[in-house]
Write a protein that holds these residues in place. Sequence first.
Motif, mmCIF file in Angstrom:
data_model
loop_
_atom_site.group_PDB
_atom_site.id
_atom_site.type_symbol
_atom_site.label_atom_id
_atom_site.label_comp_id
_atom_site.label_asym_id
_atom_site.label_seq_id
_atom_site.Cartn_x
_atom_site.Cartn_y
_atom_site.Cartn_z
ATOM 1 N N PHE A 1 3.148 5.906 -2.859
ATOM 2 C CA PHE A 1 4.399 6.593 -3.144
ATOM 3 C C PHE A 1 4.628 6.750 -4.649
ATOM 4 C CE2 PHE A 1 9.032 6.421 -3.886
ATOM 5 C CZ PHE A 1 9.417 7.540 -3.167
ATOM 6 N N MET A 2 4.015 5.923 -5.462
ATOM 7 C CA MET A 2 4.268 5.900 -6.898
ATOM 8 C C MET A 2 4.079 7.249 -7.591
ATOM 9 S SD MET A 2 2.550 3.403 -9.766
ATOM 10 C CE MET A 2 0.911 4.113 -9.486
ATOM 11 N N PRO A 3 3.010 8.020 -7.297
ATOM 12 C CA PRO A 3 2.853 9.310 -8.002
ATOM 13 C C PRO A 3 4.005 10.268 -7.786
ATOM 14 C CG PRO A 3 0.841 8.710 -6.843
ATOM 15 C CD PRO A 3 1.892 7.757 -6.397
ATOM 16 N N LEU A 4 4.700 10.135 -6.654
ATOM 17 C CA LEU A 4 5.780 11.066 -6.343
ATOM 18 C C LEU A 4 6.977 10.870 -7.253
ATOM 19 C CD1 LEU A 4 6.522 13.333 -4.367
ATOM 20 C CD2 LEU A 4 7.522 11.608 -2.876
ATOM 21 N N VAL A 5 7.225 9.640 -7.684
ATOM 22 C CA VAL A 5 8.388 9.367 -8.530
ATOM 23 C C VAL A 5 8.062 9.549 -10.011
ATOM 24 C CG1 VAL A 5 9.379 7.791 -6.841
ATOM 25 C CG2 VAL A 5 7.881 6.883 -8.604
ATOM 26 N N SER B 1 0.896 12.700 -2.265
ATOM 27 C CA SER B 1 1.960 11.720 -2.014
ATOM 28 C C SER B 1 3.168 12.377 -1.365
ATOM 29 C CB SER B 1 2.379 11.042 -3.320
ATOM 30 O OG SER B 1 1.309 10.309 -3.866
ATOM 31 N N PHE B 2 3.503 13.584 -1.828
ATOM 32 C CA PHE B 2 4.640 14.291 -1.239
ATOM 33 C C PHE B 2 4.377 14.621 0.225
ATOM 34 C CE2 PHE B 2 6.840 18.290 -0.243
ATOM 35 C CZ PHE B 2 8.152 17.909 -0.490
ATOM 36 N N CYS B 3 3.183 15.116 0.520
ATOM 37 C CA CYS B 3 2.836 15.417 1.909
ATOM 38 C C CYS B 3 2.821 14.153 2.760
ATOM 39 C CB CYS B 3 1.475 16.121 1.969
ATOM 40 S SG CYS B 3 1.476 17.786 1.260
ATOM 41 N N MET B 4 2.375 13.047 2.173
ATOM 42 C CA MET B 4 2.369 11.783 2.901
ATOM 43 C C MET B 4 3.783 11.391 3.324
ATOM 44 S SD MET B 4 1.564 7.952 1.499
ATOM 45 C CE MET B 4 3.206 7.951 0.753
ATOM 46 N N VAL C 1 0.841 -1.202 0.000
ATOM 47 C CA VAL C 1 0.000 0.000 0.000
ATOM 48 C C VAL C 1 0.872 1.246 0.000
ATOM 49 C CG1 VAL C 1 -1.757 1.281 1.281
ATOM 50 C CG2 VAL C 1 -1.865 -1.219 1.175
ATOM 51 N N LYS C 2 1.959 1.229 0.777
ATOM 52 C CA LYS C 2 2.873 2.368 0.811
ATOM 53 C C LYS C 2 3.453 2.639 -0.569
ATOM 54 C CE LYS C 2 4.523 2.095 5.607
ATOM 55 N NZ LYS C 2 5.706 1.874 6.485
ATOM 56 N N SER C 3 3.866 1.583 -1.242
ATOM 57 C CA SER C 3 4.457 1.757 -2.569
ATOM 58 C C SER C 3 3.446 2.310 -3.562
ATOM 59 C CB SER C 3 5.023 0.437 -3.072
ATOM 60 O OG SER C 3 3.987 -0.528 -3.246
ATOM 61 N N LEU C 4 2.189 1.919 -3.447
ATOM 62 C CA LEU C 4 1.161 2.429 -4.349
ATOM 63 C C LEU C 4 0.922 3.915 -4.123
ATOM 64 C CD1 LEU C 4 -1.451 -0.485 -4.239
ATOM 65 C CD2 LEU C 4 0.130 0.075 -6.091
#
Length: 294
Positions: free
Chosen positions: A110-114, A170-173, A105-108
């Motif tokens: 996090f994906m928009p940030l990269v 995602s960045f704020c997360m 779930v974390k990787s999902l």
Amino acid sequence: MKTLWRRHRCWLWPVIFLAPGVILFWGVIVASSAQSLAISFFRWDGFGPMTWAGLSNYVELLHDPQFYTSLKNNIIWLVMFMAAPPLGLAIALLVNQQIRGMRLVKSLFFMPLVMSQVAVGVVFAWFYDPTNGLLALIFKAIGATAPALLSNPEWVTVAVVIAALWPQVSFCMILFMAGLNNLDESQIAAARVDGAKGWHMLRHVVLPQLRQVNFIAIAVTVIGALRSFDMISVMTSGGPFGSSNVLAYQMYEQSIEAYRFGYGAAIAAVLFVVMAVFIAWYLHRMLRMEREGA
């Protein structure tokens, strides 16, 4: 020479490491900003000689309807982007739980940030496609017709901001996850002994320790909202009929496409003043809260 170095190395090492960054900052950021401000007082096509114009670029700006449309859209961006910090905090609290499968779930999230902003814009342009996009399929499944959001002057800005919110949340997360991992466990344990849990734990124990992270999240979010450019360039190019334009993209249009670098620099100066006023106000507010809390 060695004696001199040993005597002063306590401050020479920091100077050596800081010098490249300081030189680049003053040479690229400060000098370029000062030059841009100077250009705003001239008429210039970017190639020929400059012609002194005084405040005429700013006077024209005040009578330009497109400027007020861009300013209104920047305000819409700013208001809607304020949802990013609380949403990022909520998701950070969710993925910070010790639950099986949470790494996926974390990787999902996090994906928009990269992903690059251009890629996000292209994906959402496909999503909003009223004929073959995912939004069209969703509406078709319920027996309705999907609206052409990117062609509707009333909804196009909202649609673009929603697309831009995805990586911003995602960045704020990520920021809040870093803050949650640095919480003072002794305070949390003491609060649990006193019976605090749920909302009371979050409000009185967790959030006060995340104040600095929250400051960074809000400041970066505001700056991102005010300098929004790439998503608009990819998804709408300021259309339809300039209805989705913002100050940063209008500056680009006037400078690069219309060869009016003086007018574009005037728009950039106004945008800089807006950002500087907000940041100064926000810093003053945060410092006052820190004094009152101390």
